[in-house]
Design a protein around this motif. Structure first.
Motif, PDB file in Angstrom:
ATOM      1  N   UNK A 179      34.545  60.334  46.102  1.00  0.00           N
ATOM      2  CA  UNK A 179      35.547  60.302  47.151  1.00  0.00           C
ATOM      3  C   UNK A 179      34.826  60.306  48.482  1.00  0.00           C
ATOM      4  N   UNK A 180      34.316  59.186  48.872  1.00  0.00           N
ATOM      5  CA  UNK A 180      33.652  59.111  50.171  1.00  0.00           C
ATOM      6  C   UNK A 180      32.279  59.724  50.151  1.00  0.00           C
ATOM      7  N   UNK A 187      40.887  56.881  47.052  1.00  0.00           N
ATOM      8  CA  UNK A 187      42.142  56.207  47.305  1.00  0.00           C
ATOM      9  C   UNK A 187      42.692  55.552  46.051  1.00  0.00           C
ATOM     10  N   UNK A 188      41.779  54.989  45.285  1.00  0.00           N
ATOM     11  CA  UNK A 188      42.187  54.310  44.062  1.00  0.00           C
ATOM     12  C   UNK A 188      42.851  55.291  43.118  1.00  0.00           C
ATOM     13  N   UNK A 189      42.191  56.428  42.975  1.00  0.00           N
ATOM     14  CA  UNK A 189      42.709  57.414  42.030  1.00  0.00           C
ATOM     15  C   UNK A 189      44.082  57.902  42.477  1.00  0.00           C
ATOM     16  N   UNK A 190      44.256  58.080  43.762  1.00  0.00           N
ATOM     17  CA  UNK A 190      45.551  58.550  44.264  1.00  0.00           C
ATOM     18  C   UNK A 190      46.645  57.534  43.987  1.00  0.00           C
ATOM     19  N   UNK A 191      46.275  56.263  44.225  1.00  0.00           N
ATOM     20  CA  UNK A 191      47.261  55.211  44.004  1.00  0.00           C
ATOM     21  C   UNK A 191      47.673  55.172  42.544  1.00  0.00           C
ATOM     22  N   UNK A 192      46.672  55.293  41.692  1.00  0.00           N
ATOM     23  CA  UNK A 192      46.959  55.282  40.272  1.00  0.00           C
ATOM     24  C   UNK A 192      47.791  56.501  39.904  1.00  0.00           C
ATOM     25  N   UNK A 248      37.150  44.722  51.928  1.00  0.00           N
ATOM     26  CA  UNK A 248      38.575  44.583  51.656  1.00  0.00           C
ATOM     27  C   UNK A 248      39.340  45.779  52.186  1.00  0.00           C
ATOM     28  N   UNK A 249      40.665  45.635  52.172  1.00  0.00           N
ATOM     29  CA  UNK A 249      41.459  46.659  52.847  1.00  0.00           C
ATOM     30  C   UNK A 249      41.524  47.981  52.084  1.00  0.00           C
ATOM     31  N   UNK A 250      40.962  48.015  50.868  1.00  0.00           N
ATOM     32  CA  UNK A 250      40.912  49.311  50.169  1.00  0.00           C
ATOM     33  C   UNK A 250      40.052  50.316  50.932  1.00  0.00           C
ATOM     34  N   UNK A 251      39.200  49.784  51.826  1.00  0.00           N
ATOM     35  CA  UNK A 251      38.361  50.696  52.594  1.00  0.00           C
ATOM     36  C   UNK A 251      39.204  51.604  53.475  1.00  0.00           C
ATOM     37  N   UNK A 252      40.360  51.110  53.815  1.00  0.00           N
ATOM     38  CA  UNK A 252      41.228  51.888  54.703  1.00  0.00           C
ATOM     39  C   UNK A 252      41.611  53.214  54.077  1.00  0.00           C
ATOM     40  N   UNK A 253      41.782  53.205  52.746  1.00  0.00           N
ATOM     41  CA  UNK A 253      42.101  54.445  52.045  1.00  0.00           C
ATOM     42  C   UNK A 253      41.109  55.541  52.384  1.00  0.00           C
ATOM     43  N   UNK A 254      39.868  55.179  52.527  1.00  0.00           N
ATOM     44  CA  UNK A 254      38.832  56.168  52.817  1.00  0.00           C
ATOM     45  C   UNK A 254      39.031  56.732  54.229  1.00  0.00           C
ATOM     46  N   UNK A 255      39.391  55.835  55.149  1.00  0.00           N
ATOM     47  CA  UNK A 255      39.629  56.305  56.527  1.00  0.00           C
ATOM     48  C   UNK A 255      40.818  57.254  56.555  1.00  0.00           C
ATOM     49  N   UNK A 256      41.847  56.852  55.860  1.00  0.00           N
ATOM     50  CA  UNK A 256      43.046  57.680  55.858  1.00  0.00           C
ATOM     51  C   UNK A 256      42.779  59.017  55.187  1.00  0.00           C
ATOM     52  N   UNK A 257      42.014  58.949  54.125  1.00  0.00           N
ATOM     53  CA  UNK A 257      41.637  60.161  53.426  1.00  0.00           C
ATOM     54  C   UNK A 257      40.903  61.131  54.334  1.00  0.00           C
ATOM     55  N   UNK A 258      40.155  60.543  55.289  1.00  0.00           N
ATOM     56  CA  UNK A 258      39.381  61.368  56.210  1.00  0.00           C
ATOM     57  C   UNK A 258      40.223  61.758  57.427  1.00  0.00           C
ATOM     58  N   UNK A 259      41.539  61.541  57.282  1.00  0.00           N
ATOM     59  CA  UNK A 259      42.473  61.913  58.344  1.00  0.00           C
ATOM     60  C   UNK A 259      42.206  61.179  59.656  1.00  0.00           C
TER      61      UNK A 259
END
Ligand SMILES: Nc1ncnc2c1ncn2[C@@H]1O[C@H](COP(=O)(O)OP(=O)(O)OP(=O)(O)O)[C@@H](O)[C@H]1O
Ligand SMILES: Nc1ncnc2c1ncn2[C@@H]1O[C@H](COP(=O)(O)OP(=O)(O)OP(=O)(O)O)[C@@H](O)[C@H]1O
Ligand SMILES: [Mg+2]
Ligand SMILES: [Mg+2]
Lengths: 301, 384, 291, 400, 384
Positions: free
Chosen positions: C250-251, D19-24, D247-258
Motif C-alpha cells: 500500500x504505497x 486502492x485495488x484491494x479496496x475496490x475489490x 494510468x489513473x489507478x495511481x490516483x488511488x494512491x494519492x487519495x489514500x494518502x489523503x
C-alpha cells in the motif's frame, strides 16, 4: 546379492516373497514413469504442436522450434544461462574449496562456522530474494549504507544495470550454494589418506604444493559431483531470478527457466515454451547421462 | 656413538601418555624391527623419527646430531607407509621423482635417478602408469622406489607388507632382506608379523603400552625373553607357559608340574643359580612348542632331553608339522611333532622336553628369573 | 588432518589470518539473515531513517505479530499463520512418504537386485534433474483428474513424485555400504522381505534418515513453483503466501512485516539445519550425495 | 468450481495493492449483502504472470475458479476455448450493448455474446504531478511535449527527480505508448500498435518516438529498475519527484494518502495526447460450471459489476472512470470527472484506443514481444533506429 | 548314501560360468574345508548350499533329500559369515535369538536357548551389548552363537576367522575344533589360511576357477597332491618345485637336477613304476621345505635320506626354524633346518633330502605322475 530363495514348491507366501522386492519398487517406478517420462513425452509432443494459450494437439512440425531460435529473448536467455552457469559453477567451486580447505585446518569453532556457511541452503529464495534485492538496491541497501557511513564514492549499482544485473544474481546464487559445495569438499578432504600427506611432507613439499599437487587432484570425483549438482541447480534457477530481478532490468536477466514460464503463462505461446523446456532437458541430459552412466558403471566393480 | 639414538623419548597427545621414555640405539646398517600389540605406539615412534609428530620430551639423535626440531624434509629420512600413500594423480615416475622435484633436482638427473631405482626394483615398464593401474605388489615396489630414490641415511617402514596376500608377502620380505644386504642402509621397520620380524631384523624392539620391553637380536628375543610378555608375544604358536613349583632334589633345583594325576619333574638346566633361591615357590615355565617333541625328533645332540608319557588332548596336523596338545599344570600345551606320527586324541604318548631351552618366570613381577651371568650376556648382546 | 608438519611452528600470524578470513566470510554469509532479523524488529520509521545494518533502537515485536496474525494477503487480513500450517500439512506427509519409498527403493536396488536394476535406478535418478516447469501443465491435468487439484494433498503427491529420485539416491548409496551378508544371514534366520527391512536395516539407517529428512524438508518447505501453480488460495503453502504478502503493498512497503513473515517462513528449515547440520556432513561423508 | 463451498465465489485476481484491494472489497461487500461468500484467491507478483499461470493450471485441472480478472485479449483467448459462461441475459437486462463503449465491447464480447463484465475504464495517458513542487519550481501545467520536457529539466536542475519511474516492462511500455501517442498522434498509434503495420513500426516517426523516449528517460532516477508502480507514485506523493506517467489507478494512491486533486496533486493528460485516450479495463470472466448455485452467483456478480452504483463506487476506489458511458460524474473527483468526459468524447471521435501495455492493443504474444524491445531500449543505450527495426521484427516474429 | 552330496553342480551368473560341475560328498560329522584362490567360487558354492544363490545345474542332496528348491530358512542350515553380519541395531541376545524368534519359538524357550549358547561360548556377560561395543573376537563368538543356537543339521562358515588378528585366530581355531569334536555336527568351512585348513578339516576340497582340483584328507592333499596347482597352493612356505630330468641308472629311474656346476642325482622312491616311462624326459620335482633339512634333523627312521652339499644363498631364522635358501634347477629352494644351525649366506653346507616324500609332475599337463597303486589309494581315501 541376487534374487535368491528360488522356490518352486513353496507355498504362496514364499512365492510372494520372491515377488515382493519388485512389488515394492513398482509404485515408485510407475510414478516416475508416468509423472516424469510420460510428462516429458507430452511436453515433447507439445513442442511440435500449435499450442498457444492452452495445449492444442495440431501437429505443426518444427514451426515452434524455428520460432524459438529466432526469438530475441531466447538468445538473451541462452547467453545469460551460459554466463550465469559458468560463473556460478566456477565461483561456487573455488569458494567452496577454499572454505573447505580453511575449515580443515583444525579450526576451533568449525561446527559453528560450518553451519553458518551451510545455512543459506536452508532458505528459499522467495525468502532471501527480498533481502538480497533490498541489500543490493543502490537506493536502499549497501550503497546507501556506505554513503550514510560516510563513504560517498562507494558505488554498487549492478542490480539496476542491465549489463551487470546478472552478476548480482550470481552473487546471491553463489551465496546460497557455496556452503553445500564446501560441505562436499570437506567430506572429501576428510576422506584423504593421512599417510599420503605425511609422505608428501617427507618428500619436502610445502603446504600449498601438497594441496595443488596431491590433494586437489584427488578430489576429482567431488569436482565432478559438484559440477553436476550445480549445473542442474543453475539450469533450474527460477525462484532466484523471479525473486531478485523478475528477469529484468528489461530482459537482462532472463534465463531459460523464466523464459519458459513467461512464454507458457503470460505470452500464450505454449508451443515455444515446450520447445524451450525440451531443449533445457536435452542440455541437462547431455550433462547428466554420461555422469550417471559412469557412476553406475563404477559401482559394478 | 650410535647412528640413531632415541634418548628417553616421550610422547603425549593431550592427556594421554603414549610413549613413556623409549631408549633405543642402533648402528649404521642395522635393521631394527619394532613389534608390539596394536596401539602400543610403534607408528607414533616412527612418525617422531620422521618428524611427522613432535617430540614431547627426550632427544632424537641421528648421526650424533639432534634432529628434534628439524623439518621432516631435511632429516634425510625416507618412509614407506602401510597404505603405500602413492599419489594417485601422478604416474609411477612422478611418484618416485616427486621428492627430488621438491628438492629442485634438475629434470635430467631426476630422470636418471628414477630409472636407476626402477631398474633396481624391476618396475621399468610401469613408469608411465598411474598407481590405480598397479597390483598390490607393484604398488609396494613403487612405494619402496620412492624411498630409495632419495638415497637417505635412514629408512622407515610402517607395516609395508600388511596389505599384501600371504604368498606375495613372503616374496617381498625376501626382496627387502636382499635389498638391505645389498645397500647396507639403516632401517627401522614396524610389523605385526612374527616371521617378518624374526627373518628381517638385526635388532628387535618389543614394545608394550608405550614402554620398551626388550631390545635384542631376534634369536635373543626369541630364546631369551626378558619377561612373560615378550615370551608370549614372540613366536607362533606362542610359547607354552606352565605353572610349576621349584623344589630341591639332590641339591639341585627342579621344576614340578602337575599333570593329570601324576607330577612331572623337569630338571633345571638354565639359570640354575638364580633358581636355587626359588625353592618351594611357584614359578612359570616357558617352553617353546618346538622344544617339546616326539623323542625321535628331539635334538639329542645339543639339547638336554627329558622324556615323559602324557595324554594327548588334541592333534593338529599342519602338514609340515603335527601339533599335539596336552595338558600341563592346568593349561593346554602345544608340542610340535613330526608329521605322520600316528596319534589320536585320548591316547597317551611320550613327549621329549628339551629342558636346555626352558626359561622360568616370576609369576608376580612377570620378569624372567635369570642368572647374573646370562643376564649380562643378554644385555651385552643387546647393545652390541 | 593437518597438512603442515608439527615440527614447523605455525606462526601466530598465519593462524590469525586464517581465522580472519573465515570470520569475514562468516559475516558476509550472515549478512542477509542479520538484515532480515534486525529489520523485522524495527519500526517502519526506523527503517526509513536508520541504517540498514544498525541494530533496532526500539525493539518491537509488532511486525512479527502482524505478519503472523493480521497482515493482509489479498482481501484477507489474517497473516501467514494459516499458510504456515498448510506448509506443515504438506511437508510432514510428503517427507515421510517420499522417504519411506526412497528407503524401500534403496533397499530393493541394493539388496534384492534383479536384472535391469541399474536401468531402473538410472531412470529414477534422472528424475532429480528435470526442470520442473516442464511438468506444470500435465501435472495440473492429472491432479484435476485425481480430484487433488488445489488441495494440500495434491501438493503432497507432487512432492512425493519429484522427491523419490533424491531419497532413492540417498538410501541406495547408504545401503550399498551395508554388507549383503546381513541380508543373507537374516534370510537364513527365516526373516522375510519386510522383516529384514524393518527389523534390521531401518534401525541402522538413522544417519541417512536424518540426511533425507533435512533434504526433503528443505526442498518441500521452500518450494514456490509447485505451490503457486497447484495450490493457490487457502491451501497455499507459506512461500506462496509470503510472495503474496510481499507484493501486497500500500504505497509504502512494510519491510519490517515482510521480513518478519520471511523469517516465519525460514525458521523451520533453519532450525532443522542448525540442529541436524552435522549429520548432514556425516551423511555426505557416507557418500549419500556423491552419486 | 467443485472446491468452492456452497455460497462462495472464488475470484482469481492480482489486485493486491491498496486502492485495488479496496475496490475489490466493494465487490465483496456487495456480494455479501446478497448472501454470497468470498473465497480469497490472490496471486500476486509477476504483473499478473503468476495469476495467469495459476488460472491455466486451474483450468487444466478441470477446476476453474468462479471468475477471474483478465485483461483485453486474454478474455478473447479464453472465450475462444469455449469455457466461459455467457452473460447475455444480464447484459440484455442492463442494456450493456448501449451503455458500454464500442472499443470495450470488442473485448467483452465474443462472437456477439457477452463474456466479460467490465469493471471500469482506465486511461493510461495521464501525468500525475506534485502540486506543491510545481508551485515551488514555478511550473505551469505543460501543454506541449516541449513544455513537458522543459518542466522536467527545471525539476532536475533543482535537484529533484523529474519523472518517477517504475522499471518494469509493462510500465516501460506504458510510458512508451504515451510517447507514441504524443509524437505520432492517434492515427499513427492505431496503425503501429493496434494494426501492427510493419511500415509504421519501422518508420521515421517511430524512430522519433524512441528519440523522445530517450530524452524523457534522462529525467528518471537511476534506481528505477524493478520498482513497483505504487512506489514510484509514492515518490510523487512525497515530493521527491515531479511527475509520473501512469494510468489513473495511481490516483488511488494519492487519495489514500489523503491528498486532494487540484490542490495537493495535479492530473493532466500527457502533453500531446489530449484528444485521445488509451484505455484498459478489467474484465471479469466467468467460467462454465454445472453447479446451478454457482451459475446463479456468477450472474449476480455480473449484474453487480455492470450496475451503475457499483461502477461509480468501484471507480471511486480504483481511481478509474465507469465503463458505462451513461452515468453522472458528480460523485467522482475532479480528475475523474475530467477523465470521464474525455473518455466519452474520445469514444465518439474514435480516438478511444486500447493500451498496448495492458493487452488491449494486441494479443499477449505481441504485447510481450513489444515489452522485450521497449525494456531493452530503456535499459540499454540502443539507438532509436535500431529499436524501431527491432520492434518491427519482434512483432513480426510474434504474429508468425 | 552320504550326508551332503553336491552332485555335478554348476553356477552361471549371466554369461560367466562360475562353478563348472562340482562333485563333493561328505558324511555326517565331517569337517569339509574349501580352499582355493580368490574368486574360485568358494563363497558361491557355500551360498548355494545355504540356498542364497540358486543352482544353475546339478543337484544338492542333504540327508538324501534334494534341497535345490527349498527356501534357505527351511534348510536347517546355519551360516557364519566373514563379516559376521551381526544385526547392528539388536543386542547380542537379540542377534542370537533372532532366528528362533522368526521360527516363532516362545520367548521363554528362546531365552533359555540363548543363555545355553552364551554359556557355551562364554559370552553371558555380553548379552545386553550391541555389536558395535564388542571386540573382534567377541563378535566372532556371537556370530557362532547365532548359528549354534538353532542346532542345525549343517554349519556353513565363510572365512569366519579372517578378520581376527593372528593370536586370536589361533585361539578361535582351537575352539572351533573342540566345538566340532564335542557337538559332532557337520561343517562346511571356507578359508584362505593354510594352517586353518590343515588343522580343522577332516576333508579338504581344493578348488580353482570353479573346478574341484582335489578332495581328500588334509594329509593326502598335503603329501599327495594331484597336480602342480594343489602342490603349490597348499603349505607355507610352499612346496619347492624344481625342474629335473629323469634318467635311468642301474635299471632304476633317478632324477637329475642342475645345481651350480654339478648335477645332483636324487633317487626315485615313490611312483617308481610310473616314472620308468619318463626316462630322458623333463619333469618337475616337488619337495616340501621340511623334507630338505640338515642331516641331523632328518627323519632317518622312516625317511629315505639323500645328502648333498650345496651353497647357501640366504638364511632366514624364524625362531622356531631356520629357513635356508639354496638354488636347485635354477630356482630358489627353501630348506627347513633346526634353529641355531650356524650358517651364513655364501657358505656351503650339507642338505638332507627326504626323497620318500618327493613327488613328480608332468610339466606339460601339470598333473602328478603316479603309480596306479598310489592313485587308487588316493582316490579310495578321498571317498572313504
Ligand atoms: N593424534 C592422536 N591423538 C590422540 N591419541 C593418539 C593420536 N595418535 C595416536 N594416538 C594414540 O596413541 C597410541 C599409539 O598409537 P600408534 O598408532 O602409535 O599405535 P601402533 O603401535 O602403531 O598401533 P597399530 O599396530 O595398530 O598400528 C594409541 O593408543 C592411539 O590411540
Ligand atoms: N552376483 C554375481 N554376478 C556375477 N559374478 C559373480 C557374482 N557373484 C560372484 N561372482 C563371480 O563368481 C566368482 C566366484 O566368486 P566367489 O565369491 O564365490 O569367490 P570366492 O572363492 O569366495 O573368493 P574369495 O576368496 O575372494 O571370497 C568370482 O569371479 C566372482 O566375480
Ligand atoms: Mg601403526
Ligand atoms: Mg568368498
Amino acid at each position: 546379492m541376487s534374487n535368491a530363495s528360488p522356490d518352486r514348491d513353496g507355498g504362496a507366501r514364499e512365492r510372494l516373497q520372491r515377488w515382493l522386492p519388485k512389488l515394492v519398487l513398482s509404485p515408485s517406478c510407475v510414478l516416475v514413469l508416468f509423472f516424469v517420462y510420460g510428462f516429458i513425452a507430452w511436453t515433447s509432443y507439445i513442442s511440435f504442436s500449435d499450442s498457444g494459450m492452452m495445449p492444442d494437439y495440431t501437429w505443426v512440425g518444427l514451426h515452434q522450434w524455428s520460432r524459438l531460435w529466432t526469438s530475441w529473448t531466447w538468445g538473451i536467455a541462452l547467453h545469460n544461462i551460459w554466463v550465469f552457469g559458468l560463473l556460478y559453477i566456477v565461483s561456487c567451486i573455488v569458494l567452496g574449496l577454499l572454505l573447505a580447505i580453511l575449515l580443515d585446518q583444525r579450526i576451533r569453532a568449525e561446527g559453528v562456522l560450518r553451519t553458518i556457511y551451510l545455512y543459506p541452503m536452508a532458505l528459499s529464495f522467495i525468502v532471501t530474494g527480498t533481502a538480497w534485492q533490498w541489500f543490493l538496491n543502490p537506493g536502499l541497501g549497501l550503497e546507501k549504507t556506505m554513503h550514510d557511513l560516510g563513504w560517498q564514492s562507494f558505488s554498487f549499482n549492478w542490480l539496476i544495470d542491465s549489463d551487470m544485473a546478472i552478476y548480482t544474481v550470481i552473487i546471491a546464487a553463489v551465496w546460497q550454494a557455496t556452503g553445500f559445495v564446501m560441505a562436499m569438499f570437506l567430506a572429501g578432504l576428510r576422506g584423504i589418506d593421512g599417510e599420503m600427506i605425511k609422505a608428501a611432507q617427507i618428500d619436502g613439499a610445502p603446504v600449498w604444493k601438497i594441496y595443488v599437487r596431491i590433494i586437489i587432484p584427488q578430489l576429482r570425483p567431488i569436482f565432478l559431483s559438484a559440477v553436476v549438482v550445480l549445473a542442474h541447480l543453475a539450469i533450474k534457477s527460477f525462484d532466484l531470478i523471479v525473486a531478485m530481478t523478475g528477469g529484468g532490468p528489461g530482459n537482462a536477466t532472463a534465463v531459460p527457466a523464466t523464459f519458459m514460464y513467461s512464454y507458457a503463462f503470460s505470452r500464450n505461446e505454449m508451443g515455444i515454451a515446450a520447445a524451450s523446456a525440451v531443449f533445457m532437458l536435452a542440455v541437462i541430459a547431455a550433462l547428466i547421462i554420461p555422469y550417471l552412466y559412469s557412476e553406475l558403471r563404477e559401482s559394478r566393480s | 656413538m650410535s647412528f640413531l639414538h632415541i634418548n628417553n623419548v616421550h610422547k603425549r597427545f593431550g592427556e594421554t601418555h603414549v610413549l613413556k621414555g623409549i631408549d633405543i640405539a642402533i648402528e649404521q646398517g642395522d635393521f631394527l624391527v619394532l613389534v608390539g600389540p596394536s596401539g602400543c605406539g610403534k607408528s607414533t615412534l616412527l612418525n617422531m623419527i620422521a618428524g611427522l609428530d613432535s617430540i614431547s620430551e627426550g632427544e632424537l639423535l641421528l648421526d650424533g646430531r639432534c634432529i628434534n626440531d628439524l623439518h621432516p624434509s631435511r632429516r634425510d629420512i625416507a618412509m614407506v607407509f602401510q597404505s603405500y600413500a602413492l599419489y594417485p594423480s601422478m604416474t609411477v615416475a612422478g611418484n618416485i621423482g616427486f621428492g627430488l622435484e621438491m628438492r629442485k633436482v634438475p629434470r635430467k638427473e631426476r630422470r636418471e635417478a628414477v630409472d636407476r631405482v626402477a631398474r633396481l626394483l624391476q618396475i621399468e615398464n610401469l613408469l608411465e602408469r598411474k598407481p590405480g593401474q598397479l597390483s598390490g605388489g607393484q604398488r609396494q615396489r613403487v612405494a619402496m622406489g620412492r624411498a630409495l630414490v632419495r638415497d637417505p641415511q635412514l629408512f622407515l617402514f610402517d607395516e609395508p607388507l600388511s596389505n599384501l596376500d600371504a604368498k606375495l608377502r613372503v616374496d617381498m620380505r625376501t626382496e627387502i632382506k636382499q635389498l638391505h644386504q645389498r645397500l647396507g642402509t639403516t632401517i627401522v621397520y614396524v610389523t605385526h608379523d612374527q616371521i617378518e620380524a624374526m627373518t628381517l631384523a638385526s635388532r628387535i624392539a618389543v614394545m608394550r603400552g608405550g614402554e620398551l620391553q626388550q631390545l635384542g637380536t631376534p634369536q635373543a628375543v626369541y630364546d631369551d625373553p626378558n619377561n612373560l610378555f615378550v615370551a608370549g608375544f614372540m613366536g607362533s604358536p606362542s610359547m607354552n607357559l606352565v605353572k610349576a613349583r621349584i623344589v630341591e632334589q639332590s641339591g639341585l633345583p627342579v621344576a614340578q608340574v602337575a599333570t593329570d594325576g601324576a607330577t612331572l619333574t623337569l630338571p633345571i638346566v638354565r639359570d640354575r643359580d638364580a633358581l636355587r633361591g626359588w625353592c618351594d615357590r611357584d614359578v612359570i615355565l616357558g617352553l617353546r612348542p618346538e622344544a617339546i617333541t616326539d623323542p625321535a625328533s628331539a635334538n639329542h645332540g645339543e639339547g638336554n632331553i627329558h622324556e615323559a608319557e602324557l595324554p594327548v588332548a588334541l592333534v593338529e596336523p599342519t602338514g609340515a608339522d603335527l601339533y599335539v596338545v596336552t595338558s600341563l599344570g592346568g593349561t593346554n600345551v602345544n608340542a610340535r611333532m613330526r608329521p605322520g606320527t600316528p596319534l589320536r586324541a585320548g591316547e597317551r604318548t611320550r613327549f621329549a622336553f628339551d629342558v636346555s631351552r626352558m626359561v622360568v618366570f616370576d609369576p608376580e613381577s612377570e620378569q624372567r628369573i635369570r642368572d647374573a651371568y646370562t643376564a649380562d650376556v643378554a644385555s651385552l648382546e643387546a647393545t652390541a | 588432518m593437518s597438512v603442515a608438519p608439527p615440527t614447523v611452528r605455525r606462526g601466530i600470524a598465519t593462524r590469525a589470518l586464517l581465522y580472519a578470513i573465515l570470520l569475514v566470510f562468516a559475516v558476509i554469509y550472515l549478512m542477509p539473515l542479520y538484515v532480515m532479523l534486525t529489520t523485522s524488529f524495527k519500526t517502519l520509521e526506523e527503517i526509513h531513517q536508520g541504517n540498514m545494518l544498525a541494530l533496532p533502537v526500539d525493539w518491537t515485536l509488532a511486525p512479527w505479530r502482524e505478519a503472523w496474525g493480521s497482515a493482509c494477503i489479498g482481501l484477507e487480513c489474517n497473516g501467514v499463520h494459516g499458510y504456515f500450517f498448510n506448509s506443515i500439512k504438506i511437508v510432514v506427509p510428503a517427507v515421510l512418504i517420499s522417504g519411506l519409498l526412497g528407503a524401500f527403493n534403496g533397499y530393493v536396488l541394493t539388496k534384492w537386485k534383479f536384472r535391469g536394476h541399474k536401468i531402473v535406478f538410472g531412470l529414477i535418478l534422472f528424475s532429480c534433474f528435470i526442470p520442473f516447469q516442464i511438468i506444470l501443465l500435465p501435472m495440473a491435468r492429472v491432479l484435476g483428474i485425481l480430484h487433488l487439484a488445489n488441495s494440500t494433498w495434491g501438493l503432497v503427491l507432487v512432492h512425493i513424485v519429484y522427491g523419490i529420485g533424491f531419497t532413492t539416491l540417498f538410501f541406495r548409496n547408504f545401503y550399498a555400504s551395508f554388507p549383503d551378508e546381513l541380508v543373507r544371514a537374516a534370510q537364513l534366520d527365516g526373516a522375510g522381505f519386510f522383516v529384514i527391512f524393518f527389523r534390521i536395516l531401518l534401525p541402522a539407517s538413522i544417519p541417512i534418515i536424518v540426511v533425507t529428512i533435512i533434504w526433503q524438508f528443505t526442498n518441500v518447505w521452500n518450494d514456490f513453483l509447485f505451490g503457486v501453480s497447484f495450490a493457490s488460495g487457502d491451501s497455499a503453502p507459506i512461500t506462496v503466501a509470503l510472495n503474496n504478502l510481499v507484493n501486497s503493498s500500500t504505497g509504502v512497503k512494510a519491510y519490517n512485516v515482510n521480513m518478519a513473515a520471511a523469517m516465519v517462513a525460514a525458521v523451520p528449515t533453519l532450525i532443522v539445519y542448525i540442529l541436524a547440520g552435522k549429520y548432514f556432513l556425516r551423511g555426505l561423508m557416507s557418500g549419500s550425495v556423491k552419486g | 468450481a467443485d472446491t468452492a463451498p456452497d455460497g462462495e465465489v472464488e475470484v482469481l485476481n492480482w489486485w493486491t495493492s491498496g486502492g485495488e484491494a479496496k475496490a475489490l472489497g466493494a465487490l465483496k461487500d456487495e456480494l455479501s449483502d446478497q448472501g454470497i461468500g468470498w473465497k480469497n484467491m490472490p496471486v500476486a507478483g509477476g504483473a499478473g504472470t503468476n495469476a495467469m499461470a495459476v488460472l491455466r493450471s486451474r483450468i487444466t485441472s478441470g477446476n476453474p475458479p468462479t471468475a477471474a480478472q483478465v485483461l483485453g485479449y486474454d478474455a478473447q483467448d479464453w472465450a475462444e476455448r469455449d469455457g466461459l459462461s455467457s452473460l447475455d441475459e444480464v447484459a440484455k437486462a442492463g442494456k450493456w450493448d448501449e451503455v458500454f463503449p464500442q472499443p470495450l465491447q470488442q473485448f467483452a464480447k465474443y462472437e456477439g455474446h457477452w463474456i466479460g463484465a467490465p469493471f471500469e475504464i482506465h486511461s493510461t495517458n495521464w501525468v500525475w504531478a506534485n502540486k506543491s513542487l510545481m508551485d515551488e519550481l514555478g511550473i505551469e501545467q505543460p501543454k506541449t511535449w516541449d513544455d513537458f520536457i522543459a518542466s522536467l529539466k527545471k525539476a532536475k536542475d533543482a535537484g529533484y527527480t523529474g519523472l518517477a519511474y517504475g522499471g518494469q516492462p509493462w510500465q516501460d511500455t506504458t510510458v512508451f505508448e504515451n510517447v507514441v501517442l504524443a509524437t505520432g498522434g492517434a492515427d499513427f498509434y492505431r496503425k503501429a500498435l493496434i494494426e501492427l503495420d510493419p511500415e509504421a513500426l519501422d518508420s521515421a516517426t517511430m524512430t522519433q518516438v524512441f528519440d523522445h523516449l530517450r530524452e524523457l528517460l534522462k529525467y528518471k532516477d537511476d534506481n528505477s529498475p524493478g520498482r513497483d508502480w505504487n512506489l514510484a507514485t509514492a515518490m510523487v506523493i512525497n515530493g521527491k519527484a515531479l511527475y509520473q506517467i501512469m494510468g489513473d489507478w495511481a490516483k488511488g494512491e494519492f487519495l489514500n494518502a489523503n491528498l486532494k486533486p487540484g490542490t495537493d496533486f495535479m492530473c493532466f493528460r500527457t502533453p500531446g495526447t489530449q484528444d485521445a485516450v488509451t484505455f484498459n479495463s478489467d474484465l471479469m470472466i466467468m467460467f462454465d460450471t454445472d453447479d446451478a448455485q454457482q451459475q446463479q452467483m456468477q450472474q449476480t456478480m455480473a449484474k453487480i459489476i455492470g450496475s451503475p452504483e457499483f461502477q461509480i463506487t468501484f471507480s471511486q476506489f480504483k481511481g478509474s472512470v465507469p465503463a458505462r458511458m451513461d452515468l453522472s460524474a458528480d460523485k467522482l473527483d475532479a480528475c475523474a470527472q475530467r477523465g470521464y468526459e474525455q473518455v466519452k468524447s474520445a469514444a465518439k471521435n474514435h480516438t478511444l484506443m486500447g493500451s498496448m501495455a495492458h493487452g488491449y492493443a494486441a494479443p499477449a504474444s505481441v504485447k510481450n514481444a513489444v515489452f522485450d524491445i521497449i525494456s531493452s531500449f530503456v535499459n540499454s543505450d540502443m539507438p532509436s533506429d535500431v529499436a524501431a527495426e527491432q520492434l518491427a521484427a519482434a512483432v513480426q516474429g510474434a504474429t508468425s
